[in-house]
Design a protein around this motif. Structure first.
Motif, short mmCIF file in Angstrom:
data_model
loop_
_atom_site.label_atom_id
_atom_site.label_comp_id
_atom_site.label_asym_id
_atom_site.label_seq_id
_atom_site.Cartn_x
_atom_site.Cartn_y
_atom_site.Cartn_z
N LEU A 59 0.82 -1.21 0.00
CA LEU A 59 0.00 0.00 0.00
C LEU A 59 0.86 1.26 0.00
N LEU A 60 1.95 1.26 0.73
CA LEU A 60 2.84 2.41 0.73
C LEU A 60 3.48 2.61 -0.65
N GLU A 61 3.81 1.52 -1.29
CA GLU A 61 4.43 1.58 -2.61
C GLU A 61 3.51 2.23 -3.64
N VAL A 62 2.22 1.97 -3.58
CA VAL A 62 1.30 2.50 -4.59
C VAL A 62 0.65 3.82 -4.19
N ASP A 63 0.82 4.27 -2.96
CA ASP A 63 0.21 5.53 -2.51
C ASP A 63 0.99 6.70 -3.10
N PRO A 64 0.35 7.56 -3.91
CA PRO A 64 1.07 8.68 -4.54
C PRO A 64 1.55 9.73 -3.54
N ASN A 65 0.99 9.77 -2.33
CA ASN A 65 1.44 10.74 -1.32
C ASN A 65 2.72 10.32 -0.61
N VAL A 66 3.09 9.05 -0.74
CA VAL A 66 4.28 8.53 -0.07
C VAL A 66 5.50 8.72 -0.98
N ALA A 67 6.51 9.43 -0.47
CA ALA A 67 7.75 9.64 -1.23
C ALA A 67 8.70 8.47 -1.02
N SER A 68 8.87 8.06 0.24
CA SER A 68 9.76 6.96 0.55
C SER A 68 9.40 6.38 1.92
N PHE A 69 9.92 5.19 2.18
CA PHE A 69 9.72 4.58 3.49
C PHE A 69 10.90 3.68 3.82
N ALA A 70 11.07 3.44 5.11
CA ALA A 70 12.12 2.55 5.59
C ALA A 70 11.49 1.57 6.58
N ILE A 71 12.01 0.35 6.60
CA ILE A 71 11.43 -0.70 7.41
C ILE A 71 12.28 -0.93 8.67
N GLU A 72 11.61 -0.81 9.82
CA GLU A 72 12.26 -0.99 11.13
C GLU A 72 13.58 -0.23 11.21
N PRO A 73 13.59 1.07 10.87
CA PRO A 73 14.86 1.77 10.69
C PRO A 73 15.46 2.46 11.92
N HIS A 74 14.72 2.53 13.02
CA HIS A 74 15.29 3.20 14.20
C HIS A 74 14.69 2.64 15.48
N ARG A 75 15.30 3.03 16.58
CA ARG A 75 14.80 2.66 17.91
C ARG A 75 14.33 3.92 18.61
N LEU A 76 13.17 3.82 19.22
CA LEU A 76 12.66 4.88 20.08
C LEU A 76 12.92 4.42 21.51
N ILE A 77 13.63 5.22 22.27
CA ILE A 77 13.83 4.95 23.69
C ILE A 77 12.81 5.84 24.42
#
Length: 160
Positions: A59-77
């Motif tokens: 869904l992110l890939e086909v959504d025209p409003n999404v420029a880019s995405f990253a999967i599990e890319p950071h940790r929130l403490i």
């Protein structure tokens, strides 16, 4: 007074060649579906650990409003309040971090309704949401199987 959360890496992991910060065991009884999705918008590896995550990537890939995405890319403490009035240091890794066409960032968790209804998650979710929104100016959304996924992803892009 609430303790301020932190993000590592501080750029939310939205960089070319982003790698997942989550360690996935070689064998797990809870991971029934694992694989990789194809994507031109993903900033790095495209591993998924559930069919819900795979569908989110699509869904992110086909959504025209999404420029880019990253999967599990950071940790929130973040710091979870304890019943005795203290706080407990916790760590959270979102399933996906999205950058929209305007450069706004959203963190998304794809979670089955069954798991979202569990007391452990209901206790953590508002604290995680508050940490993202107040400390980092980032929207946090939870996508479940109980809501229309397409409308949810579009709503996330509009809120950013």
């Amino acid at each position: 007074m609430r303790s301020r959360s932190s993000i590592h890496p501080s750029h939310f992991g939205l960089v070319k060649g982003a790698r997942s910060v989550r360690k996935v065991p070689r064998f797990s009884k809870t991971l029934a579906y694992r694989g990789f999705s194809a994507s031109k918008k993903a900033r790095g590896e495209t591993r998924f650990n559930s069919l819900l995550e795979r569908d989110l990537h699509t869904l992110l890939e086909v959504d025209p409003n999404v420029a880019s995405f990253a999967i599990e890319p950071h940790r929130l403490i973040y710091f979870l309040p304890t019943p005795n009035g203290g706080v407990e240091k916790r760590e959270y890794t979102p399933d996906v971090v999205v950058s929209d066409r305007r450069g706004n960032i959203s963190a998304i968790d794809a979670k089955a309704s069954f798991f979202r209804s569990k007391p452990q998650w209901r206790e953590k979710e508002p604290v995680i949401r508050q940490a993202y929104e107040q400390d980092h100016g980032v929207k946090f959304q939870v996508l479940t199987d109980g809501k229309s996924a397409r409308s949810h992803v579009s709503e996330t892009a509009r809120l950013s």
